[in-house]
Design an enzyme around this catalytic site. Structure first.
Site, PDB file in Angstrom:
ATOM      1  N   SER A 148      43.363  31.222  38.883  1.00 40.44           N
ATOM      2  CA  SER A 148      44.242  32.261  39.370  1.00 40.44           C
ATOM      3  C   SER A 148      45.534  31.862  39.393  1.00 40.44           C
ATOM      4  O   SER A 148      45.595  30.346  39.682  1.00 40.44           O
ATOM      5  CB  SER A 148      43.697  32.879  40.722  1.00 40.44           C
ATOM      6  OG  SER A 148      44.908  33.650  41.366  1.00 40.44           O
ATOM      7  N   TYR A 161      40.220  31.020  49.156  1.00 39.72           N
ATOM      8  CA  TYR A 161      40.477  31.501  47.632  1.00 39.72           C
ATOM      9  C   TYR A 161      41.395  30.739  46.636  1.00 39.72           C
ATOM     10  O   TYR A 161      40.956  30.379  45.751  1.00 39.72           O
ATOM     11  CB  TYR A 161      40.891  33.023  47.751  1.00 39.72           C
ATOM     12  CG  TYR A 161      40.924  33.803  46.413  1.00 39.72           C
ATOM     13  CD1 TYR A 161      39.547  34.104  45.613  1.00 39.72           C
ATOM     14  CD2 TYR A 161      42.252  33.873  45.529  1.00 39.72           C
ATOM     15  CE1 TYR A 161      39.845  34.499  44.169  1.00 39.72           C
ATOM     16  CE2 TYR A 161      42.238  34.218  44.295  1.00 39.72           C
ATOM     17  CZ  TYR A 161      41.054  34.721  43.707  1.00 39.72           C
ATOM     18  OH  TYR A 161      41.149  35.079  42.356  1.00 39.72           O
TER      19      TYR A 161
END
Length: 257
Positions: A148, A161
């Site tokens: 990401s 995350y």
């Protein structure tokens, strides 16, 4: 008739995983579709892939459970005999109030790392033998991990995350070093992506914030799951001298800010 290649996509029922399954099916792959809880969605994408000519295999498995992962890969071996491609896409996140560190639940932190990082490694480790079988028969096996943009630069996503995706970036490079020259390993790092994931992250600010991000992006929109799957497929079917790399998919936003 040319034999279809074989792939495993973790987290294949929704989002990026769904798009990756369908892109692979169109490109001539049979696809094993892993899911943890989205059985109905996984069944639906399997039917779509079958309509595109693919043989599919549905595999329910929590990738953080190593014993279950090894059982899953045994089923893939029984059905396919080898793997040409692994896409490590299974992922989860935690909830928090932005910039409020005390709002983080540490069990959710551990769960995020268990799925996003340890799960990635466990599936890769269990798949290596099947990927090497492809190499032995003239194939060019490869792995693509879903990282990401927040694994590369700060953002409003929960710290576990973001940190887990930074770990995926590091793990990608380490696996490329460990598995070369037989198996290439790369990752994709999507920016803000249209769809359910960002809707959950941004809540009632989704439309406004996504609109602002699109306006600030050189290509004037946010990334879609199909955009990510397209890059994954290019890494799989081409770019044969590329390994250990992370491809940012954000329409140029990162380079313009």
């Amino acid at each position: 008739m040319t034999s279809r290649k074989k792939a495993l996509v973790t987290g294949g029922g929704t989002g990026i995983g769904r798009s990756a399954v369908l892109a692979l099916a169109r490109a001539g792959f049979d696809v094993a579709i892993n899911y943890a809880s989205s059985a109905k969605a996984a069944q639906a994408v399997a039917e779509e892939a079958q309509a595109l000519g693919a043989q599919t295999l549905l595999l329910q498995c929590d990738v953080s459970d190593d014993a279950a992962v090894r059982q899953m890969l045994a089923k893939v071996c029984e059905a396919f005999g080898h793997l040409d491609t692994l896409i490590n896409n299974a992922g989860t996140t935690a909830t928090w109030k932005v910039k409020d560190l005390d709002s983080l639940d540490m069990d959710a932190w551990d769960r995020t790392f268990a799925v996003n990082v340890r799960g990635n490694f466990q599936v890769t480790r269990a798949a290596v033998e099947l990927l090497r079988k492809s190499k032995e028969t003239g194939g060019e096996p490869c792995i693509v991990n879903t990282a990401s943009i927040v694994g590369l630069r700060p953002g409003p996503q929960p710290p576990p995350y973001a940190a887990s995706k930074a770990a995926v970036v590091s793990l990608t490079k380490m696996m490329a070093w460990n598995l070369g020259p037989d198996i290439r390993v790369n990752a994709v790092a999507p920016g803000w992506m249209e769809g359910d994931w960002m809707e959950r992250m941004l809540g009632d600010k989704y439309d406004a914030l996504m609109g602002a991000r699109a306006k600030a992006t050189p290509l004037k929109r946010c990334v879609t799951a199909d955009d990510v799957a397209e890059v994954m497929l290019n890494l799989i079917t081409g770019m044969r001298f590329v390994t250990g790399e992370v491809v940012v998919i954000d329409g140029g936003f990162t380079s313009s800010t």
